[in-house]
Design a protein around this motif. Structure first.
Motif, PDB file in Angstrom:
ATOM      1  N   CYS B   4     -34.109  23.516  -5.197  1.00  9.62           N
ATOM      2  CA  CYS B   4     -35.506  24.186  -5.155  1.00  9.62           C
ATOM      3  C   CYS B   4     -35.538  25.473  -4.074  1.00  9.62           C
ATOM      4  CB  CYS B   4     -36.304  23.142  -4.297  1.00  9.62           C
ATOM      5  SG  CYS B   4     -36.982  22.006  -5.849  1.00  9.62           S
ATOM      6  N   ALA B   5     -34.513  25.567  -3.140  1.00  8.54           N
ATOM      7  CA  ALA B   5     -34.236  26.451  -2.370  1.00  8.54           C
ATOM      8  C   ALA B   5     -34.122  28.013  -3.117  1.00  8.54           C
ATOM      9  CB  ALA B   5     -32.962  26.330  -1.583  1.00  8.54           C
ATOM     10  N   TYR B   6     -33.498  27.780  -4.185  1.00  7.05           N
ATOM     11  CA  TYR B   6     -33.203  29.006  -4.982  1.00  7.05           C
ATOM     12  C   TYR B   6     -34.622  29.407  -5.629  1.00  7.05           C
ATOM     13  CZ  TYR B   6     -32.303  31.688  -9.247  1.00  7.05           C
ATOM     14  OH  TYR B   6     -32.072  32.638 -10.061  1.00  7.05           O
ATOM     15  N   TYR B   7     -35.418  28.600  -5.840  1.00  3.79           N
ATOM     16  CA  TYR B   7     -36.643  28.853  -6.425  1.00  3.79           C
ATOM     17  C   TYR B   7     -37.640  29.288  -5.399  1.00  3.79           C
ATOM     18  CZ  TYR B   7     -34.890  27.049 -10.830  1.00  3.79           C
ATOM     19  OH  TYR B   7     -34.052  26.881 -12.000  1.00  3.79           O
ATOM     20  N   LEU B   8     -37.544  28.727  -4.313  1.00  2.71           N
ATOM     21  CA  LEU B   8     -38.366  29.167  -3.103  1.00  2.71           C
ATOM     22  C   LEU B   8     -38.258  30.645  -2.919  1.00  2.71           C
ATOM     23  CD1 LEU B   8     -38.129  26.499  -0.190  1.00  2.71           C
ATOM     24  CD2 LEU B   8     -40.024  27.394  -1.685  1.00  2.71           C
ATOM     25  N   SER B  14     -41.942  36.731  -6.216  1.00  7.92           N
ATOM     26  CA  SER B  14     -43.038  36.631  -7.319  1.00  7.92           C
ATOM     27  C   SER B  14     -44.309  37.272  -6.620  1.00  7.92           C
ATOM     28  CB  SER B  14     -43.239  35.358  -7.832  1.00  7.92           C
ATOM     29  OG  SER B  14     -43.853  34.615  -7.044  1.00  7.92           O
ATOM     30  N   LEU B  15     -44.341  37.059  -5.296  1.00  9.05           N
ATOM     31  CA  LEU B  15     -45.558  37.377  -4.533  1.00  9.05           C
ATOM     32  C   LEU B  15     -45.531  38.914  -4.581  1.00  9.05           C
ATOM     33  CD1 LEU B  15     -45.669  34.855  -1.627  1.00  9.05           C
ATOM     34  CD2 LEU B  15     -46.997  34.785  -3.833  1.00  9.05           C
ATOM     35  N   ASP B  16     -44.326  39.501  -4.318  1.00 11.32           N
ATOM     36  CA  ASP B  16     -44.309  40.993  -4.252  1.00 11.32           C
ATOM     37  C   ASP B  16     -43.968  41.620  -5.470  1.00 11.32           C
ATOM     38  OD1 ASP B  16     -42.492  40.014  -1.299  1.00 11.32           O
ATOM     39  OD2 ASP B  16     -44.546  40.572  -1.443  1.00 11.32           O
ATOM     40  N   GLY B  17     -43.936  40.883  -6.635  1.00  9.70           N
ATOM     41  CA  GLY B  17     -43.834  41.422  -8.048  1.00  9.70           C
ATOM     42  C   GLY B  17     -42.542  41.971  -8.084  1.00  9.70           C
ATOM     43  N   GLN B  18     -41.694  41.317  -7.527  1.00  5.83           N
ATOM     44  CA  GLN B  18     -40.030  41.690  -7.675  1.00  5.83           C
ATOM     45  C   GLN B  18     -39.301  40.785  -8.500  1.00  5.83           C
ATOM     46  OE1 GLN B  18     -38.873  44.396  -5.978  1.00  5.83           O
ATOM     47  NE2 GLN B  18     -40.946  44.767  -5.715  1.00  5.83           N
ATOM     48  N   LEU B  19     -39.891  40.087  -9.249  1.00  8.95           N
ATOM     49  CA  LEU B  19     -38.934  39.204 -10.321  1.00  8.95           C
ATOM     50  C   LEU B  19     -38.624  40.142 -11.516  1.00  8.95           C
ATOM     51  CD1 LEU B  19     -40.708  35.752 -10.174  1.00  8.95           C
ATOM     52  CD2 LEU B  19     -38.501  36.570  -8.968  1.00  8.95           C
ATOM     53  N   THR B  20     -37.299  39.861 -12.104  1.00 12.45           N
ATOM     54  CA  THR B  20     -37.132  40.409 -13.258  1.00 12.45           C
ATOM     55  C   THR B  20     -37.816  39.392 -14.247  1.00 12.45           C
ATOM     56  OG1 THR B  20     -35.103  39.269 -13.599  1.00 12.45           O
ATOM     57  CG2 THR B  20     -34.910  41.373 -12.459  1.00 12.45           C
ATOM     58  N   SER B  21     -37.847  39.850 -15.582  1.00  6.79           N
ATOM     59  CA  SER B  21     -38.591  38.924 -16.539  1.00  6.79           C
ATOM     60  C   SER B  21     -37.807  37.662 -16.784  1.00  6.79           C
ATOM     61  CB  SER B  21     -38.671  39.609 -17.878  1.00  6.79           C
ATOM     62  OG  SER B  21     -37.404  40.167 -18.346  1.00  6.79           O
ATOM     63  N   GLN B  22     -36.480  37.822 -16.496  1.00  4.71           N
ATOM     64  CA  GLN B  22     -35.613  36.560 -16.880  1.00  4.71           C
ATOM     65  C   GLN B  22     -35.955  35.642 -15.517  1.00  4.71           C
ATOM     66  OE1 GLN B  22     -31.427  37.229 -16.524  1.00  4.71           O
ATOM     67  NE2 GLN B  22     -30.847  35.276 -16.782  1.00  4.71           N
ATOM     68  N   GLN B  23     -35.886  36.107 -14.338  1.00  3.01           N
ATOM     69  CA  GLN B  23     -36.257  35.493 -13.143  1.00  3.01           C
ATOM     70  C   GLN B  23     -37.707  34.728 -13.327  1.00  3.01           C
ATOM     71  OE1 GLN B  23     -35.601  38.564 -10.300  1.00  3.01           O
ATOM     72  NE2 GLN B  23     -33.852  37.273  -9.285  1.00  3.01           N
ATOM     73  N   GLN B  24     -38.503  35.455 -13.893  1.00  7.01           N
ATOM     74  CA  GLN B  24     -39.949  35.027 -14.173  1.00  7.01           C
ATOM     75  C   GLN B  24     -39.794  33.665 -14.993  1.00  7.01           C
ATOM     76  OE1 GLN B  24     -42.833  37.933 -15.892  1.00  7.01           O
ATOM     77  NE2 GLN B  24     -42.352  39.154 -14.042  1.00  7.01           N
ATOM     78  N   ASP B  25     -39.034  33.749 -16.266  1.00  7.34           N
ATOM     79  CA  ASP B  25     -38.926  32.795 -17.112  1.00  7.34           C
ATOM     80  C   ASP B  25     -38.357  31.321 -16.121  1.00  7.34           C
ATOM     81  OD1 ASP B  25     -38.124  34.892 -20.031  1.00  7.34           O
ATOM     82  OD2 ASP B  25     -40.096  34.208 -19.068  1.00  7.34           O
ATOM     83  N   GLU B  26     -37.388  31.837 -15.740  1.00  4.60           N
ATOM     84  CA  GLU B  26     -36.664  30.704 -14.796  1.00  4.60           C
ATOM     85  C   GLU B  26     -37.797  30.106 -14.081  1.00  4.60           C
ATOM     86  OE1 GLU B  26     -32.411  31.152 -12.931  1.00  4.60           O
ATOM     87  OE2 GLU B  26     -33.324  33.256 -13.022  1.00  4.60           O
ATOM     88  N   LEU B  27     -38.355  30.765 -13.521  1.00  4.49           N
ATOM     89  CA  LEU B  27     -39.419  30.251 -12.441  1.00  4.49           C
ATOM     90  C   LEU B  27     -40.542  29.252 -12.941  1.00  4.49           C
ATOM     91  CD1 LEU B  27     -40.245  30.034  -9.409  1.00  4.49           C
ATOM     92  CD2 LEU B  27     -41.634  32.200  -9.659  1.00  4.49           C
ATOM     93  N   GLN B  28     -40.976  29.998 -14.080  1.00  5.44           N
ATOM     94  CA  GLN B  28     -42.081  29.365 -14.745  1.00  5.44           C
ATOM     95  C   GLN B  28     -41.395  27.873 -15.226  1.00  5.44           C
ATOM     96  OE1 GLN B  28     -45.089  30.540 -15.054  1.00  5.44           O
ATOM     97  NE2 GLN B  28     -45.779  28.628 -16.144  1.00  5.44           N
ATOM     98  N   GLN B  29     -40.317  27.930 -15.872  1.00  7.52           N
ATOM     99  CA  GLN B  29     -39.851  26.648 -16.277  1.00  7.52           C
ATOM    100  C   GLN B  29     -39.687  25.539 -15.109  1.00  7.52           C
ATOM    101  OE1 GLN B  29     -36.108  26.932 -18.351  1.00  7.52           O
ATOM    102  NE2 GLN B  29     -36.870  28.251 -20.052  1.00  7.52           N
ATOM    103  N   HIS B  30     -38.903  26.136 -14.066  1.00 12.75           N
ATOM    104  CA  HIS B  30     -39.032  25.271 -12.985  1.00 12.75           C
ATOM    105  C   HIS B  30     -40.284  24.610 -12.588  1.00 12.75           C
ATOM    106  CE1 HIS B  30     -37.333  23.269  -9.533  1.00 12.75           C
ATOM    107  NE2 HIS B  30     -38.019  23.941  -8.796  1.00 12.75           N
ATOM    108  N   LEU B  31     -41.374  25.371 -12.414  1.00 17.12           N
ATOM    109  CA  LEU B  31     -42.390  25.039 -11.940  1.00 17.12           C
ATOM    110  C   LEU B  31     -43.340  24.156 -12.826  1.00 17.12           C
ATOM    111  CD1 LEU B  31     -44.221  28.516 -10.528  1.00 17.12           C
ATOM    112  CD2 LEU B  31     -43.018  26.608  -8.973  1.00 17.12           C
TER     113      LEU B  31
END
Lengths: 203, 260
Positions: B4-8, B14-31
């Protein structure tokens, strides 16, 4: 005139050029110091000092970073020094902890939000203000720069002379620390019941 | 699988709009799978939006002016007489020139105890020491026109007689330039010597011509010298060349402050 042109002139001793640089940056610098140190008078002094130090140090300013970046660094360092010495004085019992945002100018009347919403905004602002005050300086610094001054990661990295990765992880930890304080404060999160239910259900 | 530390950190990015689309997907899946992180994401998001409640404050009035005033006061030492003159002269306008002379005479004769003789001497001596009447020249002195020596001497005698009248016509103070050290020094001089200099010159060393002169007072880091006579051109030039500060105060003698 571009910032670079103004700086070049100011380096030659051109007061008017420097005055323009002051005007261009005063609001951001003032707000940075205000949110870092809390007290408007201290913020005023520190901001003016930052500009004065910029003037005095112009000869050694090489121009390899933007002038405003350099200015931020001066202001930010001045704030840290101030906070360190203030902390020492507070611990010695000399200064009471400063409190809420009431001295600051009130938010503009917002016709779209109800009185209840405006009250909530005010309460949140005060809670944030208290929480900022409770944060360690290095967390407060990145949060103010990112959230209030709107500086990019790269700009923050330049100002604080930290690498990008460090900025990102520091910001993450700062946000977590802030959240913890706000939760304890109790006035920021008034969330719907489902949140507390979820908390209880945590594995 | 990341902790979870990674996803933190991804949440923060994400709050700063700094995610790549790949990271967005990763995060979405985890959440979708992690209620703790989901909660955290919501809380951090709420705080992030809440910063908006802290309004950007207006800078207090006079901020820039305050900064520039201090900068100008601290400006690199320079000769601050706005126009370079050959020799000190009364900066009196033609219309108040008479008053000026009267007042000067007054000052020299009456107001400073013990200065009477010195004053009279220097009024008479001035024309002798330099081209006629320079120190008391009226109006357009650059062109070299000046009242003849005799009328000055006459004037000062008249001044003695007309003492009370002149008091009603004070000379408007000459524009003094502000330099932090200069102002402080000026005050010290006034207190210590009980006089207001016409010109205050700050130097780090004395010009050759003055090095044998006895210094009249010593105050906090400076020795003071009061010039009784109009300095000659060469001396005046030396003084202004070496000066780190020249304050043009108004009427009165030239006071040189030598920094110790």
């Amino acid at each position: 005139m571009t910032e670079q042109e103004l700086v070049a002139r100011a380096k030659q001793g051109d007061h008017d050029a420097f005055e323009q640089l002051v005007r261009n940056n005063e609001k951001r610098i003032y707000n940075l110091t205000l949110r870092m140190v809390g007290d408007p008078e201290d913020a005023l002094d520190l901001s003016q000092e930052a500009f004065l130090n910029a003037w005095r140090g112009l000869a050694s300013f090489k121009g390899d970073s933007a002038f405003s970046t350099w200015l931020y660094r001066l202001a930010s360092n001045a704030c840290l020094d101030h906070l360190r010495s203030k902390k020492r004085r507070q611990e010695a019992g000399a200064i009471p902890l400063s409190l809420d945002d009431e001295d600051a100018s009130p938010p503009p009347a917002d016709e779209l939000s109800s009185p209840a919403q405006q009250l909530e905004r005010k309460e949140r602002a005060q809670a944030l203000h208290r929480a900022l005050d409770a944060l360690p300086s290095h967390h407060k610094q990145v949060l103010v720069m990112r959230e209030l001054s709107g500086l990019s990661y790269q700009e923050i990295s330049d100002i604080l002379a930290l690498d990008l990765g460090t900025v990102k992880s520091r910001l993450t930890r700062a946000r977590l620390a802030l959240k913890k304080i706000l939760l304890a404060d109790g006035n920021f999160f008034d969330g719907p019941p489902s949140i507390s239910t979820e908390t209880k259900e945590r594995k | 699988m990341e902790s979870c530390a990674y996803y933190l950190e991804l949440i923060s990015l994400s709050l700063d709009g700094q995610l790549t689309s790949q990271q967005q997907d990763e995060l979405q899946q985890h959440l979708e799978q992690c209620p703790d992180c989901r909660l955290l994401a919501r809380q951090l998001s709420e705080i992030h939006a809440g910063w908006d409640c802290l309004e950007e404050q207006e800078v207090p009035e006079g901020f820039t002016q305050g900064v520039m005033d201090r900068i100008r006061a601290e400006a690199a030492p320079a000769k601050v007489i706005p126009f370079r003159r050959k020799r000190p002269q009364l900066r009196a306008l033609a219309s108040v020139a008479a008053c000026a002379l009267l007042c000067l005479g007054l000052w020299r004769m009456d107001l400073i105890p013990g200065a009477r003789n010195a004053g009279a001497e220097s009024v008479a001596a001035a024309p002798a020491a330099a081209p006629a009447g320079d120190i008391y020249a009226l109006a357009d002195t650059d062109a070299g026109t000046a009242a003849p020596a005799q009328s000055i001497a006459e004037f000062s005698r008249t001044a003695e007689q007309n003492a009370p009248a002149a008091a009603a016509n004070p000379i408007p103070p000459a524009q003094s330039t502000s330099e932090a050290e200069g102002d402080a020094l000026l005050q010290l001089v006034e207190t210590e010597l009980a006089l207001t200099p016409g010109i205050l010159i700050l130097v780090d060393e004395l010009p050759r011509q003055l090095q044998q002169e006895p210094q009249q007072a010593f105050i906090e880091g400076y020795s003071l010298l009061v010039l009784e006579e109009t300095p000659e051109t060469a001396l005046w030039d030396s003084l202004t060349d070496m000066a780190s500060l020249v304050l043009d105060v108004g009427d009165g003698p030239i006071v040189i402050a030598l920094r110790n």
